[in-house]
Motif scaffolding. Structure first.
Motif, PDB file in Angstrom:
ATOM      1  N   ASP A  92       0.839  -1.233   0.001  1.00 35.95           N
ATOM      2  CA  ASP A  92      -0.059   0.025  -0.061  1.00 35.95           C
ATOM      3  C   ASP A  92       0.990   1.035  -0.025  1.00 35.95           C
ATOM      4  O   ASP A  92       2.121   1.322  -0.020  1.00 35.95           O
ATOM      5  N   GLY A  93       0.244   2.429   0.114  1.00 38.77           N
ATOM      6  CA  GLY A  93       1.081   3.817  -0.002  1.00 38.77           C
ATOM      7  C   GLY A  93       1.983   4.020   1.344  1.00 38.77           C
ATOM      8  O   GLY A  93       2.868   4.665   1.065  1.00 38.77           O
ATOM      9  N   ASP A  94       1.645   3.198   2.320  1.00 43.22           N
ATOM     10  CA  ASP A  94       2.646   3.313   3.342  1.00 43.22           C
ATOM     11  C   ASP A  94       3.685   2.331   3.441  1.00 43.22           C
ATOM     12  O   ASP A  94       4.809   1.966   4.417  1.00 43.22           O
ATOM     13  N   GLY A  95       3.930   1.298   2.389  1.00 45.42           N
ATOM     14  CA  GLY A  95       4.788   0.403   2.222  1.00 45.42           C
ATOM     15  C   GLY A  95       4.508  -0.965   2.822  1.00 45.42           C
ATOM     16  O   GLY A  95       5.348  -2.043   3.165  1.00 45.42           O
ATOM     17  N   LEU A  96       3.393  -1.087   3.349  1.00 50.51           N
ATOM     18  CA  LEU A  96       2.833  -2.339   4.199  1.00 50.51           C
ATOM     19  C   LEU A  96       2.107  -3.324   3.049  1.00 50.51           C
ATOM     20  O   LEU A  96       1.574  -2.530   2.236  1.00 50.51           O
ATOM     21  N   ILE A  97       2.101  -4.519   3.351  1.00 53.23           N
ATOM     22  CA  ILE A  97       1.475  -5.669   2.404  1.00 53.23           C
ATOM     23  C   ILE A  97      -0.035  -5.576   2.622  1.00 53.23           C
ATOM     24  O   ILE A  97      -0.574  -5.738   3.658  1.00 53.23           O
ATOM     25  N   ASP A  98      -0.883  -4.948   1.515  1.00 50.49           N
ATOM     26  CA  ASP A  98      -2.046  -5.203   1.478  1.00 50.49           C
ATOM     27  C   ASP A  98      -2.694  -6.305   0.774  1.00 50.49           C
ATOM     28  O   ASP A  98      -3.876  -6.532   0.753  1.00 50.49           O
ATOM     29  N   GLU A  99      -2.063  -7.167  -0.026  1.00 52.56           N
ATOM     30  CA  GLU A  99      -2.082  -8.156  -0.815  1.00 52.56           C
ATOM     31  C   GLU A  99      -1.308  -9.220  -0.756  1.00 52.56           C
ATOM     32  O   GLU A  99      -0.190  -8.935  -0.939  1.00 52.56           O
ATOM     33  N   LEU A 100      -1.557 -10.325  -0.454  1.00 55.72           N
ATOM     34  CA  LEU A 100      -0.369 -11.446  -0.366  1.00 55.72           C
ATOM     35  C   LEU A 100      -1.111 -12.604  -0.910  1.00 55.72           C
ATOM     36  O   LEU A 100      -2.127 -13.254  -0.328  1.00 55.72           O
ATOM     37  N   THR A 101      -0.493 -13.124  -2.253  1.00 57.08           N
ATOM     38  CA  THR A 101      -1.076 -14.197  -2.889  1.00 57.08           C
ATOM     39  C   THR A 101      -0.037 -15.222  -2.938  1.00 57.08           C
ATOM     40  O   THR A 101       0.802 -14.859  -3.339  1.00 57.08           O
ATOM     41  N   VAL A 102      -0.484 -16.617  -2.551  1.00 55.25           N
ATOM     42  CA  VAL A 102       0.582 -17.598  -2.493  1.00 55.25           C
ATOM     43  C   VAL A 102       0.168 -18.574  -3.643  1.00 55.25           C
ATOM     44  O   VAL A 102      -0.911 -18.954  -3.649  1.00 55.25           O
ATOM     45  N   MET A 103       1.111 -18.947  -4.152  1.00 58.97           N
ATOM     46  CA  MET A 103       0.916 -20.075  -5.291  1.00 58.97           C
ATOM     47  C   MET A 103       2.184 -21.101  -5.259  1.00 58.97           C
ATOM     48  O   MET A 103       3.083 -21.065  -4.828  1.00 58.97           O
TER      49      MET A 103
END
Length: 130
Positions: free
Chosen positions: A91-102
């Motif tokens: 996100d704009g703050d550098g935090l993970i807002d989406e994490l997708t694992v395959m």
């Protein structure tokens, strides 16, 4: 981004959680429904730390804007070799807002599904503070 990779490689669940936005959405390789929120995502990541052995990132790709990352990994679950990728969006703050694992191959996805199913009651308790 670097913080997440470093936290995972250090197997540090608190540092991993610190990289997550409150509204993060986790998409599992073995569940259709996404998991919204920091508490459940952090609990799932702790479960993954308990399940994966010999985990290592082998490649990192970054999008042009620096907000999209792909971390290619290898690990084991018992005698099953797992290859996979963590897709992260910041996100704009550098935090993970989406994490997708395959993960691949199918035998690895099946082993992961079984191992995480064994963890899921504990994961739910951790996510709800119970």
């Amino acid at each position: 981004m670097i913080d997440f990779r470093s936290a995972v490689e250090a197997r540090d669940p608190d540092a991993m959680a610190a990289t997550l936005a409150d509204d993060v959405v986790f998409r599992s390789p073995v569940a259709f429904k996404p998991y919204p929120g920091k508490a459940i995502t952090a609990a799932i990541l702790r479960g993954v730390l308990r399940v994966f052995e010999d985990f290592e990132y082998v490649r990192e790709l970054t999008g042009d804007d620096g907000r999209d990352h792909a971390l290619v990994f290898r690990a084991r679950i018992g005698d099953v070799t797992v290859e996979g990728c963590d897709f992260l969006h910041l996100d704009g703050d550098g935090l993970i807002d989406e994490l997708t694992v395959m993960v691949r191959p199918l035998s690895a996805a099946q082993a992961l599904a079984a191992a995480m199913a064994d963890q899921f009651e504990r994961i739910q308790r951790e996510a709800t503070g119970g």
